[in-house]
Design a protein around this motif. Structure first.
Motif, PDB file in Angstrom:
ATOM      1  N   ASN A  95       0.824  -1.211   0.000  1.00 59.49           N
ATOM      2  CA  ASN A  95       0.000   0.000   0.000  1.00 59.49           C
ATOM      3  C   ASN A  95       0.864   1.269   0.000  1.00 59.49           C
ATOM      4  O   ASN A  95       0.727   2.144   0.857  1.00 59.49           O
ATOM      5  CB  ASN A  95      -0.955  -0.005   1.195  1.00 59.49           C
ATOM      6  N   ASP A  96       1.752   1.353  -0.957  1.00 61.59           N
ATOM      7  CA  ASP A  96       2.623   2.521  -1.108  1.00 61.59           C
ATOM      8  C   ASP A  96       2.155   3.325  -2.320  1.00 61.59           C
ATOM      9  O   ASP A  96       2.163   2.820  -3.439  1.00 61.59           O
ATOM     10  CB  ASP A  96       4.070   2.058  -1.313  1.00 61.59           C
ATOM     11  N   PRO A  97       1.712   4.588  -2.120  1.00 63.39           N
ATOM     12  CA  PRO A  97       1.193   5.366  -3.243  1.00 63.39           C
ATOM     13  C   PRO A  97       2.261   5.889  -4.206  1.00 63.39           C
ATOM     14  O   PRO A  97       1.930   6.346  -5.299  1.00 63.39           O
ATOM     15  CB  PRO A  97       0.469   6.537  -2.560  1.00 63.39           C
ATOM     16  N   TYR A  98       3.533   5.832  -3.799  1.00 67.90           N
ATOM     17  CA  TYR A  98       4.604   6.298  -4.691  1.00 67.90           C
ATOM     18  C   TYR A  98       5.840   5.434  -4.447  1.00 67.90           C
ATOM     19  O   TYR A  98       6.815   5.858  -3.836  1.00 67.90           O
ATOM     20  CB  TYR A  98       4.907   7.776  -4.428  1.00 67.90           C
ATOM     21  N   PRO A  99       5.804   4.178  -4.922  1.00 65.08           N
ATOM     22  CA  PRO A  99       6.817   3.201  -4.529  1.00 65.08           C
ATOM     23  C   PRO A  99       8.119   3.308  -5.327  1.00 65.08           C
ATOM     24  O   PRO A  99       8.111   3.608  -6.518  1.00 65.08           O
ATOM     25  CB  PRO A  99       6.120   1.872  -4.821  1.00 65.08           C
ATOM     26  N   TYR A 100       9.207   3.032  -4.639  1.00 64.99           N
ATOM     27  CA  TYR A 100      10.498   2.844  -5.308  1.00 64.99           C
ATOM     28  C   TYR A 100      10.626   1.337  -5.534  1.00 64.99           C
ATOM     29  O   TYR A 100      11.106   0.614  -4.666  1.00 64.99           O
ATOM     30  CB  TYR A 100      11.633   3.386  -4.451  1.00 64.99           C
ATOM     31  N   PHE A 101      10.175   0.880  -6.689  1.00 60.50           N
ATOM     32  CA  PHE A 101       9.973  -0.546  -6.928  1.00 60.50           C
ATOM     33  C   PHE A 101      11.247  -1.354  -6.734  1.00 60.50           C
ATOM     34  O   PHE A 101      11.252  -2.397  -6.065  1.00 60.50           O
ATOM     35  CB  PHE A 101       9.422  -0.753  -8.343  1.00 60.50           C
ATOM     36  N   ARG A 102      12.350  -0.874  -7.293  1.00 59.71           N
ATOM     37  CA  ARG A 102      13.609  -1.620  -7.187  1.00 59.71           C
ATOM     38  C   ARG A 102      14.018  -1.822  -5.729  1.00 59.71           C
ATOM     39  O   ARG A 102      14.502  -2.877  -5.330  1.00 59.71           O
ATOM     40  CB  ARG A 102      14.719  -0.874  -7.926  1.00 59.71           C
ATOM     41  N   GLY A 103      13.803  -0.764  -4.934  1.00 54.18           N
ATOM     42  CA  GLY A 103      14.133  -0.861  -3.516  1.00 54.18           C
ATOM     43  C   GLY A 103      13.205  -1.790  -2.769  1.00 54.18           C
ATOM     44  O   GLY A 103      13.631  -2.524  -1.869  1.00 54.18           O
TER      45      GLY A 103
ATOM     46  N   GLY B 147      14.762   6.963  -4.309  1.00 60.29           N
ATOM     47  CA  GLY B 147      15.572   5.872  -3.793  1.00 60.29           C
ATOM     48  C   GLY B 147      16.311   6.251  -2.524  1.00 60.29           C
ATOM     49  O   GLY B 147      16.400   5.461  -1.572  1.00 60.29           O
ATOM     50  N   ILE B 148      16.823   7.480  -2.478  1.00 57.86           N
ATOM     51  CA  ILE B 148      17.579   7.930  -1.302  1.00 57.86           C
ATOM     52  C   ILE B 148      16.658   8.125  -0.102  1.00 57.86           C
ATOM     53  O   ILE B 148      16.932   7.641   0.996  1.00 57.86           O
ATOM     54  CB  ILE B 148      18.341   9.228  -1.625  1.00 57.86           C
ATOM     55  N   THR B 149      15.547   8.839  -0.299  1.00 59.93           N
ATOM     56  CA  THR B 149      14.650   9.126   0.825  1.00 59.93           C
ATOM     57  C   THR B 149      13.962   7.869   1.360  1.00 59.93           C
ATOM     58  O   THR B 149      13.639   7.804   2.546  1.00 59.93           O
ATOM     59  CB  THR B 149      13.580  10.156   0.420  1.00 59.93           C
ATOM     60  N   ASN B 150      13.737   6.879   0.490  1.00 61.18           N
ATOM     61  CA  ASN B 150      13.062   5.650   0.928  1.00 61.18           C
ATOM     62  C   ASN B 150      13.971   4.689   1.662  1.00 61.18           C
ATOM     63  O   ASN B 150      13.497   3.850   2.429  1.00 61.18           O
ATOM     64  CB  ASN B 150      12.438   4.925  -0.273  1.00 61.18           C
ATOM     65  N   HIS B 151      15.280   4.801   1.430  1.00 62.96           N
ATOM     66  CA  HIS B 151      16.168   3.760   1.944  1.00 62.96           C
ATOM     67  C   HIS B 151      17.375   4.276   2.724  1.00 62.96           C
ATOM     68  O   HIS B 151      18.271   3.489   3.012  1.00 62.96           O
ATOM     69  CB  HIS B 151      16.644   2.874   0.785  1.00 62.96           C
ATOM     70  N   SER B 152      17.380   5.549   3.072  1.00 68.59           N
ATOM     71  CA  SER B 152      18.525   6.041   3.824  1.00 68.59           C
ATOM     72  C   SER B 152      18.167   7.268   4.661  1.00 68.59           C
ATOM     73  O   SER B 152      17.448   8.155   4.204  1.00 68.59           O
ATOM     74  CB  SER B 152      19.669   6.398   2.865  1.00 68.59           C
TER      75      SER B 152
END
Length: 327
Positions: A172-180, A218-223
């Motif tokens: 349920n992510d409205p703006y997903p970073y798919f690769r992450g 990618g940065i904000t979702n994973h760091s």
């Protein structure tokens, strides 16, 4: 018979969609023990892409088409199409033929061996050397700052087991970073190297903004490192500034008649600290923007039209009727 779903996002790809369809059909028709569906999701193209897709869908029931009500961007639209796929294995493949269709067999071979995720990794590319070098630098950077290990040089091209798709439906992510997300889920993956061919027809729809958008996502979702770096750098710079101020004070007291502070250090210091502050305010703004997007909880896309999904609905209704009869 196992069902294979090929998912292809497209926007203004009238020069490529039919060629991609033909190549995929030729490969999938010769697979033993498989049926397939080819799901195209169109992001409100302004050329003849939708017309071509409709023609293909009317001729071939294996082709399914989703037409969005507007352009929802290159992040939300492909992800939405993946969630609609019902195949035992789902392959994400772009429309510009830079994801080689002939790798379908390689993906399935590794999937049959038990891998839930099989990824295509472009270790070389026929695109601009400069762009490939920039992308490579980004992948190296994000892997260093990320809290999890991300797959380098993968754009999402690969095979995903239906078990993975089911997990994604629960995110349920409205703006997903798919690769992450794929790395975050944690299923063991197999990587297949390939040389990315250059685009033969049409022009790329990526620009500086779209590339920047996905890079920051990618940065904000994973760091959290950029935020912590701001705090640490702020503390370090305040300590340095205090030390420089003490040295200037001592120099002035010792050499009162000879030492002139001047206005140049003041101006340089002011502009330097201001630029550093603006940079980190921008970083904080990216994180706030990401939170804002999550809070809104808007749908991934709004569909305008679906084609050839009726058979799927009828099939599910028949299954439900059979279950009722059995009960």
């Amino acid at each position: 018979m196992k069902l294979l779903s090929i998912v292809t996002p497209c926007y203004n790809e009238e020069a490529n969609v039919e060629e991609l369809y033909n190549q995929v059909k030729e490969i999938c028709s010769n697979l033993v023990g498989y049926t397939y569906e080819h799901i195209f999701i169109d992001n409100a193209s302004k050329d003849d892409t939708v017309s071509i897709l409709k023609t293909l869908a009317y001729k071939d029931s294996n082709v399914k088409v989703i037409v969005n009500s507007r352009n929802f961007g290159h992040i939300r639209s492909p992800y939405h199409a993946l969630l609609q796929a019902k195949g035992d294995a789902v392959i994400l493949m772009v429309a510009d033929l830079q994801d080689p269709p002939n790798m379908i067999r390689d993906f399935l071979e590794k999937w049959e061996e038990g891998y839930k995720v099989v990824l295509g990794v472009k270790n070389e590319s026929e695109e601009s050397r400069l762009m490939f070098a920039i992308r490579k630098m980004y992948y190296n950077f994000i892997n260093k700052v990320s809290e999890i290990e991300l797959t380098k040089n993968n754009t999402g091209f690969g095979l995903y087991d239906q078990q993975v798709i089911k997990v994604l439906r629960e995110v349920n992510d409205p703006y997903p970073y798919f690769r992450g997300l794929i790395s975050d889920i944690g299923f063991e993956s197999y990587k297949i190297n390939y040389i990315q061919p250059s685009r033969k027809r049409g022009i790329t729809k990526n620009n500086f903004y779209t590339l920047y958008d996905i890079a920051m996502l990618g940065i904000t979702n994973h760091s959290k490192i950029p935020l912590r770096l701001a705090a640490m750098l702020g503390f370090a710079m305040s300590a340095v500034s205090f030390g420089v101020a003490i040295l200037y004070l001592l120099a002035k007291l010792l050499f009162w008649n000879y030492f002139e502070v001047g206005i140049a250090p003041l101006i340089i210091g002011l502009f330097f600290f201001s630029s550093v502050q603006l940079f980190f305010i921008g970083i904080i703004g990216e994180y706030i923007g990401s939170i804002h997007t999550q809070v809104l909880k808007r749908p991934l896309v709004v569909e305008k039209e679906r084609i050839n999904f009726e058979n799927e609905i009828n099939r599910s209704e028949k299954n439900e009727q059979k279950e009722l009869v059995t009960m």
